[in-house]
Every structure is written in C-alpha cells, then in structure tokens.
Scaffold this motif. Structure first.
Motif, PDB file in Angstrom:
ATOM      1  N   VAL A   1      11.240  -7.887 -41.380  1.00 42.79           N
ATOM      2  CA  VAL A   1      11.653  -7.347 -40.083  1.00 42.79           C
ATOM      3  C   VAL A   1      11.951  -8.448 -39.067  1.00 42.79           C
ATOM      4  CG1 VAL A   1      10.934  -5.953 -38.109  1.00 42.79           C
ATOM      5  CG2 VAL A   1      10.418  -5.184 -40.428  1.00 42.79           C
ATOM      6  N   ALA A   2      11.025  -9.388 -38.895  1.00 45.54           N
ATOM      7  CA  ALA A   2      11.189 -10.418 -37.857  1.00 45.54           C
ATOM      8  C   ALA A   2      12.434 -11.285 -38.065  1.00 45.54           C
ATOM      9  CB  ALA A   2       9.932 -11.278 -37.765  1.00 45.54           C
ATOM     10  N   PRO A   3      12.684 -11.807 -39.277  1.00 45.13           N
ATOM     11  CA  PRO A   3      13.919 -12.586 -39.463  1.00 45.13           C
ATOM     12  C   PRO A   3      15.193 -11.773 -39.234  1.00 45.13           C
ATOM     13  CG  PRO A   3      12.356 -13.110 -41.200  1.00 45.13           C
ATOM     14  CD  PRO A   3      11.816 -11.916 -40.465  1.00 45.13           C
ATOM     15  N   LEU A   4      15.174 -10.496 -39.628  1.00 47.54           N
ATOM     16  CA  LEU A   4      16.362  -9.665 -39.402  1.00 47.54           C
ATOM     17  C   LEU A   4      16.607  -9.452 -37.909  1.00 47.54           C
ATOM     18  CD1 LEU A   4      16.044  -6.960 -42.216  1.00 47.54           C
ATOM     19  CD2 LEU A   4      17.609  -8.907 -42.127  1.00 47.54           C
ATOM     20  N   ILE A   5      15.542  -9.309 -37.137  1.00 40.71           N
ATOM     21  CA  ILE A   5      15.705  -9.175 -35.686  1.00 40.71           C
ATOM     22  C   ILE A   5      16.288 -10.458 -35.102  1.00 40.71           C
ATOM     23  CG2 ILE A   5      14.468  -8.975 -33.486  1.00 40.71           C
ATOM     24  CD1 ILE A   5      12.502  -7.092 -34.894  1.00 40.71           C
ATOM     25  N   GLY A   6      15.710 -11.594 -35.470  1.00 40.28           N
ATOM     26  CA  GLY A   6      16.201 -12.878 -34.950  1.00 40.28           C
ATOM     27  C   GLY A   6      17.633 -13.154 -35.353  1.00 40.28           C
ATOM     28  N   GLY A   7      17.935 -12.938 -36.643  1.00 37.12           N
ATOM     29  CA  GLY A   7      19.295 -13.160 -37.116  1.00 37.12           C
ATOM     30  C   GLY A   7      20.279 -12.188 -36.506  1.00 37.12           C
ATOM     31  N   GLY A   8      19.852 -10.925 -36.356  1.00 39.03           N
ATOM     32  CA  GLY A   8      20.718  -9.919 -35.759  1.00 39.03           C
ATOM     33  C   GLY A   8      21.051 -10.215 -34.308  1.00 39.03           C
ATOM     34  N   LEU A   9      20.064 -10.671 -33.551  1.00 39.90           N
ATOM     35  CA  LEU A   9      20.301 -11.019 -32.144  1.00 39.90           C
ATOM     36  C   LEU A   9      21.328 -12.137 -32.019  1.00 39.90           C
ATOM     37  CD1 LEU A   9      16.680 -10.893 -30.657  1.00 39.90           C
ATOM     38  CD2 LEU A   9      18.592  -9.374 -30.101  1.00 39.90           C
ATOM     39  N   ALA A  10      21.205 -13.155 -32.865  1.00 40.49           N
ATOM     40  CA  ALA A  10      22.166 -14.253 -32.825  1.00 40.49           C
ATOM     41  C   ALA A  10      23.567 -13.754 -33.167  1.00 40.49           C
ATOM     42  CB  ALA A  10      21.740 -15.355 -33.798  1.00 40.49           C
ATOM     43  N   GLY A  11      23.659 -12.878 -34.173  1.00 34.97           N
ATOM     44  CA  GLY A  11      24.953 -12.328 -34.548  1.00 34.97           C
ATOM     45  C   GLY A  11      25.600 -11.552 -33.415  1.00 34.97           C
ATOM     46  N   LEU A  12      24.791 -10.769 -32.709  1.00 27.88           N
ATOM     47  CA  LEU A  12      25.319  -9.984 -31.592  1.00 27.88           C
ATOM     48  C   LEU A  12      25.746 -10.880 -30.428  1.00 27.88           C
ATOM     49  CD1 LEU A  12      22.823  -6.977 -31.607  1.00 27.88           C
ATOM     50  CD2 LEU A  12      25.216  -6.977 -32.350  1.00 27.88           C
ATOM     51  N   PHE A  13      25.022 -11.956 -30.202  1.00 26.59           N
ATOM     52  CA  PHE A  13      25.400 -12.891 -29.148  1.00 26.59           C
ATOM     53  C   PHE A  13      26.776 -13.492 -29.435  1.00 26.59           C
ATOM     54  CE2 PHE A  13      21.116 -12.826 -27.483  1.00 26.59           C
ATOM     55  CZ  PHE A  13      21.269 -13.193 -26.154  1.00 26.59           C
TER      56      PHE A  13
ATOM     57  N   PHE B   1      16.376 -16.793 -34.994  1.00 25.52           N
ATOM     58  CA  PHE B   1      17.439 -16.775 -33.980  1.00 25.52           C
ATOM     59  C   PHE B   1      18.051 -18.160 -33.820  1.00 25.52           C
ATOM     60  CE2 PHE B   1      18.744 -17.464 -29.553  1.00 25.52           C
ATOM     61  CZ  PHE B   1      19.702 -16.472 -29.401  1.00 25.52           C
ATOM     62  N   VAL B   2      17.210 -19.176 -33.678  1.00 21.15           N
ATOM     63  CA  VAL B   2      17.694 -20.553 -33.520  1.00 21.15           C
ATOM     64  C   VAL B   2      18.474 -20.992 -34.758  1.00 21.15           C
ATOM     65  CG1 VAL B   2      16.959 -22.970 -33.325  1.00 21.15           C
ATOM     66  CG2 VAL B   2      15.872 -21.212 -31.909  1.00 21.15           C
ATOM     67  N   PHE B   3      17.962 -20.633 -35.942  1.00 18.30           N
ATOM     68  CA  PHE B   3      18.626 -20.986 -37.191  1.00 18.30           C
ATOM     69  C   PHE B   3      20.029 -20.394 -37.247  1.00 18.30           C
ATOM     70  CE2 PHE B   3      18.395 -20.711 -42.082  1.00 18.30           C
ATOM     71  CZ  PHE B   3      18.838 -22.022 -42.226  1.00 18.30           C
ATOM     72  N   LEU B   4      20.153 -19.125 -36.862  1.00 13.67           N
ATOM     73  CA  LEU B   4      21.466 -18.463 -36.901  1.00 13.67           C
ATOM     74  C   LEU B   4      22.398 -18.985 -35.815  1.00 13.67           C
ATOM     75  CD1 LEU B   4      22.608 -16.144 -38.745  1.00 13.67           C
ATOM     76  CD2 LEU B   4      20.193 -16.659 -39.000  1.00 13.67           C
TER      77      LEU B   4
END
Length: 234
Positions: A211-223, A141-144
């Motif tokens: 799964v975990a990176p996709l969740i983190g990256g996806g959350l950042a994208g949605l934000f 999430f932080v990375f994205l």
C-alpha cells in the motif's frame, strides 16, 4: 512478451542480489561482512545494471510502484501495467526461491531470513508502524520523482540508470534500519512469501509494503501528469 520477460529478469536480479547481499552480509562468520553501505549499493547497482541491460526493452521498472506511477503519469496503458506487475512479482518469487536454495546449502545453517521487510520491536531498528508507513510513502515518492524526471521527454537521460541507482542507494541508507527498505511491493512479496515459514510476521505486515509504495508512486505520477512537475512541452 519481450517487455514481460525483461521485467521478470530485472526484478529477479534486484531481489537476488539486493536481498542476497543483505542476508549473506549479515552472517557474521563470512569472510567479509557487508555493512549498511554495501547493502544499499547492492540494490542500487542492481538498478544500474538492469537499467542499461533491459531499460531499452521495457524501461526497467522492475517495481509495481514504479509501473503504477508511470501509468498514472499517462506513460503506459493499464493493460501494460498489469502485465508488468505480474512479471515483476513472478521474478521476485523466483529470485527468493533461488536465494532460499542457495542459503540452504550453508553447512552451519541459517535463520531462514531472505531479507524480508518489517517493522516493530523485533526488527533491527525497532521502528513502529507509523514510522514505517511514513518512510515507505515518502521514499517511494522521491524515487518516482527521480525516475519520472530523468526519463521524461527533453531530459538528458544518458545517465538515467546511474541517477536512479544512486537514488535507491540514498533511500536504502536511511531506510534499512527503519523497514529494511522496500519502496517496491514485488521486492517485499518474494522474500515474505517464500520465507513465511521462518518469518510469518513478514507476511502479516506485507500489506504496508504494498500500500505505502503504491501511494508514494501514485502521488508522484499524478504530480507529473498534472504538470506540477516536469518539463513544459512547447
């Protein structure tokens, strides 16, 4: 095709040099042994190099979680997302094969490690699955947030590659002893699949590093897509 090839080469470079430094640096009988800081910088500098090398062509995602976040942020089509992910995984697999061939030439032999990610009592840090999952989601999430922030319209992006690379260094400094640091499904898939004979557990645990990176990256994208993060485009 240009974008696909760029993503393949970029991911290949990240896995070869990032994982390669992690493995070779861990061989205690080498001329110099790379410590945690050196491994972190190997991954970060790979991003910097590819950011300026292939960034103008493909944006230098070299990470399915990054492409997923960019797609959810509305900055690429679903078709492009699929092409990017396929190219990234192929690049990671090719890099792991080459690394395997290089390390196989060591006269004293090596344990078959290719920088696989993992968790549990047999790993360096001994952290459990919950710790691994929480770290991978949060770190991605932080990375994205960094990537989507420095590449958005209106942001001063001349130093985007450096900012993104240093963010990956920061993430590795915390994560190496927790999971080996993935935040990148392709980076995890390549070494795990190619090195499954020596470390079958890495394949069994691979689901978390997808799964975990996709969740983190996806959350950042949605934000960013929702406007909660990002510059106002007036």
């Amino acid at each position: 095709m240009k974008k696909a090839l760029a993503e393949l080469i970029g991911t290949f470079t990240l896995v070869l040099f990032g994982c390669g430094v992690a493995v070779v640096g861990g061989m205690g009988d080498e001329i110099t042994t790379v410590n945690l800081l050196g491994i972190a910088f190997a991954f970060g500098l790979s991003i910097v190099a590819m950011g300026y090398g292939i960034g103008p062509v493909s944006g230098c995602h070299i990470n399915p979680a990054v492409s997923f976040g960019v797609w959810l942020a509305g900055r690429m089509s679903f078709g492009e997302f699929i092409v990017y992910v396929i190219s990234q995984v192929i690049g990671a697999l090719l890099a792991a094969v080459l690394l395997y061939l290089i390390l196989s030439g060591k006269a004293s032999g090596w344990d078959g490690g290719l920088g696989q990610n993992g968790w549990g009592p047999d790993t360096v840090g001994g952290y459990d699955q919950t710790s691994a999952f929480l770290f991978e989601v949060t770190a991605t999430f932080v990375f994205l947030v960094c990537i989507l922030g420095v590449t958005q319209k209106g942001a001063p992006n001349h130093f985007a590659g450096i900012a993104i690379g240093l963010t990956l260094v920061m993430i590795h400094l915390l994560g190496i002893n927790i999971t080996g640091t993935s935040v990148n499904p392709a980076r995890s898939i390549g070494p795990a699949v190619v090195g499954m004979e020596a470390n079958p557990l890495a394949v069994q645990q691979l689901w978390l590093f997808i799964v975990a990176p996709l969740i983190g990256g996806g959350l950042a994208g949605l934000f960013f897509r929702s406007g909660l993060l990002g510059l106002d485009e007036d």
